[in-house]
Design a protein around this motif. Sequence first.
Motif, PDB file in Angstrom:
ATOM      1  N   GLY A  11      44.756  -0.179  37.171  1.00 42.28           N
ATOM      2  CA  GLY A  11      43.688   0.573  36.548  1.00 42.28           C
ATOM      3  C   GLY A  11      42.405  -0.215  36.374  1.00 42.28           C
ATOM      4  N   VAL A  12      42.373  -1.472  36.833  1.00 34.36           N
ATOM      5  CA  VAL A  12      41.179  -2.314  36.729  1.00 34.36           C
ATOM      6  C   VAL A  12      40.445  -2.298  38.064  1.00 34.36           C
ATOM      7  N   ALA A  13      39.163  -1.939  38.041  1.00 39.23           N
ATOM      8  CA  ALA A  13      38.386  -1.830  39.267  1.00 39.23           C
ATOM      9  C   ALA A  13      38.176  -3.198  39.890  1.00 39.23           C
ATOM     10  N   ASP A  14      38.312  -3.267  41.227  1.00 39.51           N
ATOM     11  CA  ASP A  14      38.082  -4.539  41.912  1.00 39.51           C
ATOM     12  C   ASP A  14      36.672  -4.650  42.469  1.00 39.51           C
ATOM     13  N   ARG A  15      35.887  -3.551  42.346  1.00 36.52           N
ATOM     14  CA  ARG A  15      34.487  -3.578  42.775  1.00 36.52           C
ATOM     15  C   ARG A  15      33.607  -3.002  41.661  1.00 36.52           C
ATOM     16  N   GLN A  16      32.380  -3.416  41.656  1.00 35.32           N
ATOM     17  CA  GLN A  16      31.459  -2.944  40.637  1.00 35.32           C
ATOM     18  C   GLN A  16      30.100  -2.604  41.262  1.00 35.32           C
ATOM     19  N   VAL A  17      29.382  -1.679  40.617  1.00 35.51           N
ATOM     20  CA  VAL A  17      28.069  -1.228  41.097  1.00 35.51           C
ATOM     21  C   VAL A  17      27.016  -1.696  40.105  1.00 35.51           C
ATOM     22  N   ALA A  18      25.964  -2.295  40.616  1.00 37.45           N
ATOM     23  CA  ALA A  18      24.882  -2.807  39.755  1.00 37.45           C
ATOM     24  C   ALA A  18      23.524  -2.383  40.314  1.00 37.45           C
ATOM     25  N   ARG A  19      22.602  -2.067  39.414  1.00 31.85           N
ATOM     26  CA  ARG A  19      21.239  -1.715  39.811  1.00 31.85           C
ATOM     27  C   ARG A  19      20.419  -2.986  40.054  1.00 31.85           C
ATOM     28  N   LEU A  20      19.594  -2.954  41.089  1.00 33.72           N
ATOM     29  CA  LEU A  20      18.668  -4.040  41.392  1.00 33.72           C
ATOM     30  C   LEU A  20      17.245  -3.493  41.377  1.00 33.72           C
ATOM     31  N   SER A  21      16.298  -4.376  41.477  1.00 30.23           N
ATOM     32  CA  SER A  21      14.899  -3.945  41.527  1.00 30.23           C
ATOM     33  C   SER A  21      14.576  -3.305  42.876  1.00 30.23           C
ATOM     34  N   ASN A  22      13.424  -2.650  42.949  1.00 36.09           N
ATOM     35  CA  ASN A  22      12.918  -2.034  44.193  1.00 36.09           C
ATOM     36  C   ASN A  22      13.877  -0.975  44.743  1.00 36.09           C
ATOM     37  N   ASN A  23      14.416  -0.143  43.841  1.00 36.46           N
ATOM     38  CA  ASN A  23      15.260   0.990  44.238  1.00 36.46           C
ATOM     39  C   ASN A  23      16.481   0.551  45.061  1.00 36.46           C
ATOM     40  N   ARG A  24      17.196  -0.448  44.560  1.00 38.59           N
ATOM     41  CA  ARG A  24      18.367  -0.942  45.290  1.00 38.59           C
ATOM     42  C   ARG A  24      19.609  -0.922  44.386  1.00 38.59           C
ATOM     43  N   LEU A  25      20.746  -0.809  45.062  1.00 41.88           N
ATOM     44  CA  LEU A  25      22.037  -0.905  44.399  1.00 41.88           C
ATOM     45  C   LEU A  25      22.880  -1.949  45.120  1.00 41.88           C
ATOM     46  N   ARG A  26      23.667  -2.708  44.344  1.00 43.40           N
ATOM     47  CA  ARG A  26      24.616  -3.646  44.942  1.00 43.40           C
ATOM     48  C   ARG A  26      26.034  -3.203  44.582  1.00 43.40           C
ATOM     49  N   VAL A  27      26.859  -3.078  45.607  1.00 38.19           N
ATOM     50  CA  VAL A  27      28.283  -2.781  45.426  1.00 38.19           C
ATOM     51  C   VAL A  27      29.032  -4.024  45.891  1.00 38.19           C
ATOM     52  N   ALA A  28      29.721  -4.700  44.977  1.00 33.13           N
ATOM     53  CA  ALA A  28      30.343  -5.985  45.324  1.00 33.13           C
ATOM     54  C   ALA A  28      31.679  -6.128  44.614  1.00 33.13           C
ATOM     55  N   PHE A  29      32.533  -6.966  45.194  1.00 34.40           N
ATOM     56  CA  PHE A  29      33.816  -7.278  44.569  1.00 34.40           C
ATOM     57  C   PHE A  29      33.590  -8.152  43.337  1.00 34.40           C
ATOM     58  N   THR A  30      34.416  -7.939  42.333  1.00 30.84           N
ATOM     59  CA  THR A  30      34.319  -8.757  41.125  1.00 30.84           C
ATOM     60  C   THR A  30      34.822 -10.171  41.414  1.00 30.84           C
ATOM     61  N   ASP A  31      34.453 -11.110  40.542  1.00 28.27           N
ATOM     62  CA  ASP A  31      34.917 -12.490  40.715  1.00 28.27           C
ATOM     63  C   ASP A  31      36.439 -12.573  40.644  1.00 28.27           C
ATOM     64  N   ALA A  32      37.029 -11.793  39.740  1.00 29.45           N
ATOM     65  CA  ALA A  32      38.488 -11.806  39.614  1.00 29.45           C
ATOM     66  C   ALA A  32      39.152 -11.310  40.898  1.00 29.45           C
ATOM     67  N   ALA A  33      38.585 -10.274  41.510  1.00 31.10           N
ATOM     68  CA  ALA A  33      39.146  -9.746  42.760  1.00 31.10           C
ATOM     69  C   ALA A  33      39.019 -10.762  43.884  1.00 31.10           C
ATOM     70  N   LEU A  34      37.881 -11.442  43.968  1.00 35.19           N
ATOM     71  CA  LEU A  34      37.681 -12.439  45.021  1.00 35.19           C
ATOM     72  C   LEU A  34      38.635 -13.616  44.849  1.00 35.19           C
ATOM     73  N   ASN A  35      38.815 -14.044  43.597  1.00 37.47           N
ATOM     74  CA  ASN A  35      39.694 -15.191  43.346  1.00 37.47           C
ATOM     75  C   ASN A  35      41.158 -14.882  43.629  1.00 37.47           C
ATOM     76  N   SER A  36      41.544 -13.615  43.483  1.00 42.59           N
ATOM     77  CA  SER A  36      42.950 -13.243  43.695  1.00 42.59           C
ATOM     78  C   SER A  36      43.265 -12.878  45.140  1.00 42.59           C
ATOM     79  N   MET A  37      42.242 -12.695  45.964  1.00 43.12           N
ATOM     80  CA  MET A  37      42.472 -12.272  47.350  1.00 43.12           C
ATOM     81  C   MET A  37      43.333 -13.282  48.112  1.00 43.12           C
TER      82      MET A  37
END
Length: 530
Positions: A127-153
């Motif tokens: 039930g814990v998401a492995d990716r997260q969505v964050a707003r950036l400047s200049n009308n951008r979005l970043r969709v990236a894996f969390t640090d915990a997900a990357l470390n467990s891969m």
Amino acid sequence: MIHLSRWKVILLALSLAFGILFAYPSLLTPAQREALPGFLPKNTLNLGLDLQGGSYLLLEVDVTEMQSKRVGNTVEDVRQTLSEAQITPVSIQPEATGVVVTFSTEAQVDAAFTAIRDTVTRGGVGGVADRQVARLSNNRLRVAFTDAALNSMGPDAVTQSIEVVRRRIDNLGTREPSITRQGADRIVIQAPGESDPAELERVIGQTAQLTFQMVDVDNSLEDALAGRVPPDAVLMADELGNPILVKRRVLVSGENLTRAFVTQDQNGQTAIGFNFDSQGARRFGEVTAANIGRPFAIILDGKVISAPVIRSAILGGSGVIEGNYSIASASEMVSLLNGGALPAPLNVEERRTVTAELGKDAVDRGMMATALGFVVIVVFMFLAYGFLFGGISVIGLVLNGVLIVAAMSMTQATLTLPGIAGLILTFAVAVDANVLIYERMRDEARQGRSVIASLDAGFNKAMGTIIDANLTTLVAALIMFFFGAGPVRGFAWTLSIGVFTSMLSAVLVAQVGLAWWLKVAKPKKLPVAE
């Protein structure tokens, strides 16, 4: 303590029966073992790679490739989500850990943020998401894996790979493979009895990643061959080398596969049948119902193995993969699919072959060393303590050896060359208990105590030292077993079994044997005191 009690005799008889029952099959031929009644054990003593020959492989899990693939899947998830939400981005740029999407207006950013968040954060482990969505400047979005997900891969990929490799090797019929983790991202495989490491490597090295994807019929194959491949498609080849343009979006994957089996197609040719779980069956039915008349590609390890046209909705969650399969190739493919897909490619770092001749030489030398060590101990005990006390010790040693073989056969432990060294050390430890008991008896008798008092004192006063010595040996063996690998664990396992069997055989045989001698002979003097 020296009295001939009934429970000691019963325990000794049960130990002897257990030893004979489980050690005896190791002396029989395969045909003789098969002829045994069904209720009798048929397990034999397994020999390790260094004793019977086999293959050794050192594999490295390509975690970087797996991360790159998961990032690519995220790109396609984002692209498909935006398409379904009718949002057209300015650009989609992959990054090392995710993707950055640029939009033309702030309103698009808000709508895309909601749509992507609901899609990519769904279905995380526990039930814990492995990716997260964050707003950036200049009308951008970043969709990236969390640090915990990357470390467990990396650790998760190695753990999953070990289980997949184990299932595949078991399907080959190789007995008692040793598959262990080495370092952060390496796997060591020792397969006794498998004489061809190339064949072993070929089977376990295939990722066996099965996917179902739509064929791209909306774009020109000629343009793709000219280098103008659409961003949502990829150029692949079928088994004959013909190019096919396939959509990147994975509709159903091998993760939803519950069973694969060898069958026949409608023309009577060998084919591969498959069944999906409920989720895969529902998704497969939805996709086929929505794409009647369009071709879809069945892809295994990046190669299109079939591209049939959907004639009707396939709602049963099962199907057939057609192709030019022989019975052998179809059976191998089924074994791979049922064994599961590797989460990441495996790169071979080292391969070795131990021949059966070399293994036989190791067995012969190991047995010679064991026999020589046994003879030396027997001669010493006879010379130091006479035929009575020395003979009782030798009987205990024989029982100890039988119990070790029986215990290893029952647990299906693998005997390695270092394990033989542990066996020899076990004999020395076992006779050491008798030496402590006899020397204490000798000291008591020389101080003028009676025979029965000397015998009792020998067992009572030596028992504490025997227990302490065996406990320290057991602790050392357990440390080697849990923190060691390969031959070190084989040595530790044999030594651990020997600690328990030597305590039982050396002390119990001496107690019963000397108690019986004391009851029958009624001696006036203790032989070891002379």
